[in-house]
Design a protein around this motif. Structure first.
Motif, PDB file in Angstrom:
ATOM      1  N   ILE A   2       0.365 -10.744  -3.297  1.00  0.00           N
ATOM      2  CA  ILE A   2      -0.710 -10.724  -2.165  1.00  0.00           C
ATOM      3  C   ILE A   2      -0.182 -10.878  -0.838  1.00  0.00           C
ATOM      4  CG2 ILE A   2      -3.410 -11.167  -1.831  1.00  0.00           C
ATOM      5  CD1 ILE A   2      -2.555  -8.826  -4.018  1.00  0.00           C
ATOM      6  N   LYS A   3      -0.542 -10.002  -0.085  1.00  0.00           N
ATOM      7  CA  LYS A   3      -0.413 -10.324   1.319  1.00  0.00           C
ATOM      8  C   LYS A   3      -1.993  -9.745   2.331  1.00  0.00           C
ATOM      9  CE  LYS A   3       1.862  -8.374   4.692  1.00  0.00           C
ATOM     10  NZ  LYS A   3       3.443  -7.288   5.388  1.00  0.00           N
ATOM     11  N   SER A   5      -2.853  -9.696   5.608  1.00  0.00           N
ATOM     12  CA  SER A   5      -2.762  -9.852   7.310  1.00  0.00           C
ATOM     13  C   SER A   5      -4.250 -10.099   8.421  1.00  0.00           C
ATOM     14  CB  SER A   5      -1.881  -8.476   7.673  1.00  0.00           C
ATOM     15  OG  SER A   5      -0.763  -8.772   6.726  1.00  0.00           O
ATOM     16  N   HIS A  53       1.251 -12.554   9.008  1.00  0.00           N
ATOM     17  CA  HIS A  53       0.859 -12.392   7.633  1.00  0.00           C
ATOM     18  C   HIS A  53       0.867 -13.647   6.539  1.00  0.00           C
ATOM     19  CE1 HIS A  53       1.570  -8.587   9.248  1.00  0.00           C
ATOM     20  NE2 HIS A  53       1.856  -9.242   9.972  1.00  0.00           N
ATOM     21  N   ARG A  55       1.218 -15.123   2.463  1.00  0.00           N
ATOM     22  CA  ARG A  55       1.554 -14.490   1.521  1.00  0.00           C
ATOM     23  C   ARG A  55       0.285 -15.482   0.295  1.00  0.00           C
ATOM     24  NH1 ARG A  55       5.738 -11.266   1.151  1.00  0.00           N
ATOM     25  NH2 ARG A  55       6.975 -10.375   3.085  1.00  0.00           N
ATOM     26  N   LEU A  59      -4.675 -12.670  -5.855  1.00  0.00           N
ATOM     27  CA  LEU A  59      -5.690 -12.981  -5.497  1.00  0.00           C
ATOM     28  C   LEU A  59      -7.053 -13.702  -5.443  1.00  0.00           C
ATOM     29  CD1 LEU A  59      -7.485  -8.525  -5.734  1.00  0.00           C
ATOM     30  CD2 LEU A  59      -6.788  -9.719  -3.705  1.00  0.00           C
ATOM     31  N   GLN A  89      -6.901  -7.216   6.735  1.00  0.00           N
ATOM     32  CA  GLN A  89      -5.789  -6.347   5.821  1.00  0.00           C
ATOM     33  C   GLN A  89      -5.658  -7.738   4.957  1.00  0.00           C
ATOM     34  OE1 GLN A  89      -5.908  -2.787   4.991  1.00  0.00           O
ATOM     35  NE2 GLN A  89      -4.933  -3.031   3.750  1.00  0.00           N
ATOM     36  N   THR A  90      -5.899  -7.001   3.061  1.00  0.00           N
ATOM     37  CA  THR A  90      -5.167  -7.443   2.402  1.00  0.00           C
ATOM     38  C   THR A  90      -4.539  -6.360   1.205  1.00  0.00           C
ATOM     39  OG1 THR A  90      -7.234  -9.378   2.402  1.00  0.00           O
ATOM     40  CG2 THR A  90      -6.060  -8.732   0.564  1.00  0.00           C
ATOM     41  N   SER A  91      -3.979  -6.788   1.205  1.00  0.00           N
ATOM     42  CA  SER A  91      -2.918  -5.476   0.950  1.00  0.00           C
ATOM     43  C   SER A  91      -2.077  -6.087  -0.683  1.00  0.00           C
ATOM     44  CB  SER A  91      -2.339  -4.899   1.720  1.00  0.00           C
ATOM     45  OG  SER A  91      -2.453  -4.081   2.016  1.00  0.00           O
ATOM     46  N   GLU A  92      -1.574  -5.568  -1.185  1.00  0.00           N
ATOM     47  CA  GLU A  92      -0.824  -5.573  -3.225  1.00  0.00           C
ATOM     48  C   GLU A  92       0.617  -5.156  -2.208  1.00  0.00           C
ATOM     49  OE1 GLU A  92      -1.596  -3.482  -6.023  1.00  0.00           O
ATOM     50  OE2 GLU A  92       0.627  -4.388  -7.360  1.00  0.00           O
ATOM     51  N   ILE A  93       2.013  -6.100  -2.058  1.00  0.00           N
ATOM     52  CA  ILE A  93       2.975  -5.503  -1.901  1.00  0.00           C
ATOM     53  C   ILE A  93       3.714  -5.377  -3.314  1.00  0.00           C
ATOM     54  CG2 ILE A  93       5.051  -6.689  -1.429  1.00  0.00           C
ATOM     55  CD1 ILE A  93       3.881  -9.031   0.330  1.00  0.00           C
ATOM     56  N   VAL A  94       3.866  -3.556  -2.796  1.00  0.00           N
ATOM     57  CA  VAL A  94       4.511  -2.752  -4.052  1.00  0.00           C
ATOM     58  C   VAL A  94       5.932  -3.235  -4.502  1.00  0.00           C
ATOM     59  CG1 VAL A  94       4.934  -0.608  -4.916  1.00  0.00           C
ATOM     60  CG2 VAL A  94       3.405  -0.499  -3.140  1.00  0.00           C
TER      61      VAL A  94
ATOM     62  N   ILE B  40       6.525  -2.463   1.436  1.00  0.00           N
ATOM     63  CA  ILE B  40       5.886  -1.005   0.714  1.00  0.00           C
ATOM     64  C   ILE B  40       4.118  -1.945   0.589  1.00  0.00           C
ATOM     65  CG2 ILE B  40       4.104   0.394  -0.126  1.00  0.00           C
ATOM     66  CD1 ILE B  40       8.166   1.403  -0.325  1.00  0.00           C
ATOM     67  N   LYS B  42       0.055  -1.681  -0.220  1.00  0.00           N
ATOM     68  CA  LYS B  42      -1.017  -0.668  -1.108  1.00  0.00           C
ATOM     69  C   LYS B  42      -2.173  -2.075  -0.363  1.00  0.00           C
ATOM     70  CE  LYS B  42      -2.468   1.828  -5.254  1.00  0.00           C
ATOM     71  NZ  LYS B  42      -2.189   2.310  -6.508  1.00  0.00           N
ATOM     72  N   ILE B  44      -5.578  -3.271  -0.308  1.00  0.00           N
ATOM     73  CA  ILE B  44      -6.781  -3.403  -1.384  1.00  0.00           C
ATOM     74  C   ILE B  44      -8.596  -3.784  -0.512  1.00  0.00           C
ATOM     75  CG2 ILE B  44      -7.452  -5.886  -2.894  1.00  0.00           C
ATOM     76  CD1 ILE B  44      -5.039  -6.371  -3.569  1.00  0.00           C
ATOM     77  N   ASP B  45      -7.951  -4.590   0.544  1.00  0.00           N
ATOM     78  CA  ASP B  45      -9.027  -4.041   1.366  1.00  0.00           C
ATOM     79  C   ASP B  45      -9.409  -4.062   2.936  1.00  0.00           C
ATOM     80  OD1 ASP B  45     -12.003  -4.967   1.828  1.00  0.00           O
ATOM     81  OD2 ASP B  45     -11.768  -6.849   2.461  1.00  0.00           O
ATOM     82  N   GLY B  46      -9.684  -3.673   3.479  1.00  0.00           N
ATOM     83  CA  GLY B  46      -9.258  -3.542   4.981  1.00  0.00           C
ATOM     84  C   GLY B  46      -8.845  -2.327   5.636  1.00  0.00           C
TER      85      GLY B  46
END
Lengths: 94, 94
Positions: A2-3, A5, A53, A55, A59, A89-94, B40, B42, B44-46
């Motif tokens: 999880i990232k 940012s 950012h 890591r 979650l 921003q919260t994202s999954e790193i693919v 890359i 994906k 999740i929130d933001g």
């Protein structure tokens, strides 16, 4: 992975102290959240003057880290380097 | 080190094909610009449903990579996975 940012949009009349951010604020966040490193950006072209950012393994790990009482101190420190309202921003790193 | 990021803002009524993006579009960009890897995301929130980050040794290296004729093909491929208008950011990694 999880990232998490945080982006600082370029804003008319606002300032951003990149030195304080790198030397004081981000290290405070790392200590508070039990992390070893973060990636800091200084904007050259585009909507953001700065970004960082972090890591986390999951979650759940991120939620646990950010829920510590020290996070309030991290947030209270923002006024020491900028008047910009950050975007998160919260994202999954693919 | 220079980071070139492309963000896709979450947009009402728009779609984003994450599989095509990961399996076809980003590999095309990497081949075109002579890069080994990209990160890359994906969302999740933001504000962003997806993002990608490319790294270059310098602004000059980035400019040389992006100025190849194949960049037009990369841009023309965007319509194959989304109707979202991307946001671009160039930053120095501190």
């Amino acid at each position: 992975m999880i990232k998490f940012s945080v982006f600082y949009p370029t804003t008319d009349g606002a300032t951003f102290d990149h030195d304080y951010y790198r030397d004081t604020h981000v290290p405070l966040a790392l200590r508070t959240w039990g992390l070893d490193e973060a990636e800091i950006e200084k904007g050259i072209d585009g909507p953001y003057v700065a970004a960082v950012h972090f890591r986390f393994e999951s979650l759940e790990a991120m939620g646990a880290a950010l829920s510590v009482p020290g996070t309030a101190e991290v947030q209270a420190d923002v006024g020491n380097y900028t008047t910009i309202e950050p975007v998160r921003q919260t994202s999954e790193i693919v």
